[in-house]
Design a protein around this motif. Structure first.
Motif, short mmCIF file in Angstrom:
data_model
loop_
_atom_site.label_atom_id
_atom_site.label_comp_id
_atom_site.label_asym_id
_atom_site.label_seq_id
_atom_site.Cartn_x
_atom_site.Cartn_y
_atom_site.Cartn_z
N VAL A 93 11.33 11.14 6.48
CA VAL A 93 12.13 10.11 5.80
C VAL A 93 11.53 8.73 6.04
O VAL A 93 11.50 7.88 5.13
N GLN A 94 11.03 8.48 7.24
CA GLN A 94 10.45 7.19 7.57
C GLN A 94 9.16 6.92 6.79
O GLN A 94 8.90 5.80 6.37
N ARG A 95 8.36 7.96 6.58
CA ARG A 95 7.04 7.78 5.98
C ARG A 95 6.99 8.09 4.49
O ARG A 95 6.00 7.76 3.83
N PHE A 96 8.03 8.72 3.97
CA PHE A 96 8.02 9.13 2.57
C PHE A 96 7.94 7.95 1.60
O PHE A 96 7.21 8.04 0.59
N PRO A 97 8.69 6.84 1.80
CA PRO A 97 8.62 5.74 0.83
C PRO A 97 7.21 5.22 0.61
O PRO A 97 6.82 4.94 -0.53
N LEU A 98 6.44 5.08 1.67
CA LEU A 98 5.06 4.57 1.52
C LEU A 98 4.23 5.53 0.67
O LEU A 98 3.55 5.11 -0.28
N THR A 99 4.27 6.82 1.02
CA THR A 99 3.47 7.80 0.29
C THR A 99 3.90 7.90 -1.17
O THR A 99 3.06 8.01 -2.06
N LEU A 100 5.20 7.87 -1.41
CA LEU A 100 5.71 7.93 -2.79
C LEU A 100 5.26 6.70 -3.57
O LEU A 100 4.82 6.81 -4.73
N GLN A 101 5.36 5.53 -2.97
CA GLN A 101 4.94 4.31 -3.64
C GLN A 101 3.44 4.34 -3.94
O GLN A 101 3.01 3.94 -5.03
N LEU A 102 2.65 4.82 -3.00
CA LEU A 102 1.21 4.92 -3.21
C LEU A 102 0.90 5.89 -4.35
O LEU A 102 0.04 5.62 -5.20
N LEU A 103 1.59 7.02 -4.37
CA LEU A 103 1.36 8.01 -5.41
C LEU A 103 1.75 7.46 -6.79
O LEU A 103 1.01 7.64 -7.77
N VAL A 104 2.88 6.78 -6.87
CA VAL A 104 3.34 6.22 -8.14
C VAL A 104 2.38 5.13 -8.62
O VAL A 104 2.01 5.09 -9.81
N MET A 105 1.95 4.25 -7.72
CA MET A 105 1.03 3.19 -8.11
C MET A 105 -0.31 3.75 -8.55
O MET A 105 -0.95 3.23 -9.47
N ALA A 106 -0.77 4.82 -7.90
CA ALA A 106 -2.03 5.45 -8.31
C ALA A 106 -1.90 6.06 -9.71
O ALA A 106 -2.82 5.95 -10.53
N LEU A 107 -0.75 6.68 -9.99
CA LEU A 107 -0.52 7.24 -11.32
C LEU A 107 -0.45 6.14 -12.37
O LEU A 107 -1.01 6.28 -13.47
N ILE A 108 0.24 5.05 -12.05
CA ILE A 108 0.34 3.94 -13.00
C ILE A 108 -1.03 3.36 -13.27
O ILE A 108 -1.39 3.08 -14.43
N PHE A 109 -1.82 3.17 -12.22
CA PHE A 109 -3.18 2.65 -12.41
C PHE A 109 -4.01 3.57 -13.29
O PHE A 109 -4.71 3.13 -14.22
N ALA A 110 -3.93 4.88 -13.03
CA ALA A 110 -4.70 5.85 -13.79
C ALA A 110 -4.31 5.82 -15.27
O ALA A 110 -5.16 5.84 -16.16
N LEU A 111 -3.00 5.76 -15.54
CA LEU A 111 -2.53 5.77 -16.93
C LEU A 111 -2.84 4.47 -17.64
O LEU A 111 -3.24 4.47 -18.82
N LEU A 112 -2.67 3.34 -16.95
CA LEU A 112 -2.96 2.04 -17.57
C LEU A 112 -4.44 1.89 -17.90
O LEU A 112 -4.80 1.19 -18.85
N LEU A 113 -5.28 2.53 -17.12
CA LEU A 113 -6.72 2.46 -17.39
C LEU A 113 -7.14 3.51 -18.41
O LEU A 113 -7.94 3.23 -19.32
N ALA A 114 -6.60 4.72 -18.31
CA ALA A 114 -7.06 5.83 -19.13
C ALA A 114 -6.56 5.75 -20.57
O ALA A 114 -7.33 6.02 -21.50
N ILE A 115 -5.29 5.39 -20.77
CA ILE A 115 -4.72 5.45 -22.11
C ILE A 115 -5.37 4.45 -23.08
O ILE A 115 -5.86 4.86 -24.15
#
Length: 315
Positions: A93-115
């Motif tokens: 629970v303590q570490r999940f927010p960071l990992t989730l935020q990193l994963l979401v930001m990586a997906l957003i970056f990938a989609l914003l660049l790829a599309i």
């Protein structure tokens, strides 16, 4: 649809069971003594180590240990970390927010660049944008994530001083600093995914653009952008979504490396420390959480096909 979802949930349960068995057996084969790691090597007597080995159940057969662990896991007890003596659920629970935020930001970056680059490359296959897209795609696939992370640190942290090289700020403390601290990690993590999505979207659009219904839409006098985004883009997304879900596992696996490179206290770093210190409960629970995340993403992707293409039916 409901029967399909139930069937997939049952498959997910079977998958998680198989993963748990494999992870448990592999974990038990790690070199070293977890009881020694629990007690500590400083001044630990053989009697004390043997006592804790028996107390923690590591002296029992592997199958006995597994079913005991599985029983407590199903009951919601994820166990305690052998290293920190803290409940594994608390650590997650303590570490999940960071990992989730990193994963979401990586997906957003990938989609914003790829599309946008993928769409423009398909519309103008001989343009300079297509050339740039090809270079980005080849570079994204060729450069390892950890190497790209170090290059970003060297350039934007050490040389320019624009972004922090390590550390993390919680979004509730400062959303701006939180996003800023994860810009480079998200780029390093999402670069390979962006490259693959870009080429897949370009290829899918080039194939769809040649279909008869696209020519019919053009013959009605519709603008090219409307033809692309209203008629072609939606159908071209099906193989892109398939590729995206297939790469989610790799993306989650890359989190371990990226969090290590940028010294981020997320689940990836927790798992890495678990392997280093033979923290069995952390490793086993972390792997189950990752497997559950991947299988749920695959289910969501399968259900999204019906939305993207109404001709797809589930039974």
């Amino acid at each position: 649809m409901s029967a399909y979802i139930i069937r997939r949930l049952i498959q997910t349960g079977v998958t998680l069971f198989v993963v748990s068995v494999i992870v448990f057996i592999v974990t038990m084969q790690l070199p070293g003594d977890p009881a020694l790691a629990y007690v500590g090597s400083e001044g630990a007597s053989d009697e004390l180590i043997a006592h804790y080995r028996q107390k923690l159940g590591f002296d029992q057969p592997v199958h006995v240990q597994y079913f005991r662990w599985l029983k407590t896991f199903i009951q919601g007890d994820l166990g305690k970390s052998l290293r920190t003596r803290v409940q594994v659920s608390t650590l997650l629970v303590q570490r999940f927010p960071l990992t989730l935020q990193l994963l979401v930001m990586a997906l957003i970056f990938a989609l914003l660049l790829a599309i946008p680059i993928g769409v423009v490359s398909a519309m103008k296959p001989n343009s300079w944008i297509n050339t740039i897209g090809t270079v980005i795609a080849v570079s994204g696939v060729s450069i390892p994530q950890f190497l790209l992370g170090m290059i970003l640190i060297l350039l934007f942290s050490l040389k320019l001083g624009w972004l922090p090289s390590s550390g993390y700020t919680h979004p509730f403390d400062s959303f701006y600093l939180s996003v800023k601290s994860l810009i480079m990690p998200s780029i390093a993590l999402g670069s390979m995914l962006a490259a693959e999505l870009m080429r897949q979207l370009r290829s899918a659009l080039l194939e769809v653009i040649g279909e008869d219904y696209i020519n019919t839409a053009r013959s009605k006098g519709l603008r090219e952008m409307k033809v692309i985004f209203k008629h072609a883009f939606r159908n071209a997304l099906i193989p892109v979504v398939t590729l995206l879900t297939m790469r989610i596992g790799r993306l989650i696996g890359g989190i371990v490396v990226i969090e290590k490179v940028f010294s981020l206290p997320g689940i990836g770093m927790l798992m890495l420390n678990g392997v280093t210190f033979q923290d069995y409960p952390v490793i086993q629970t972390g792997m189950i959480v990752i497997a559950l995340s991947v299988t749920m993403m695959n289910l969501i992707a399968d259900l999204s096909y019906a939305f993207l293409d109404p001709r797809i039916k589930y039974s």
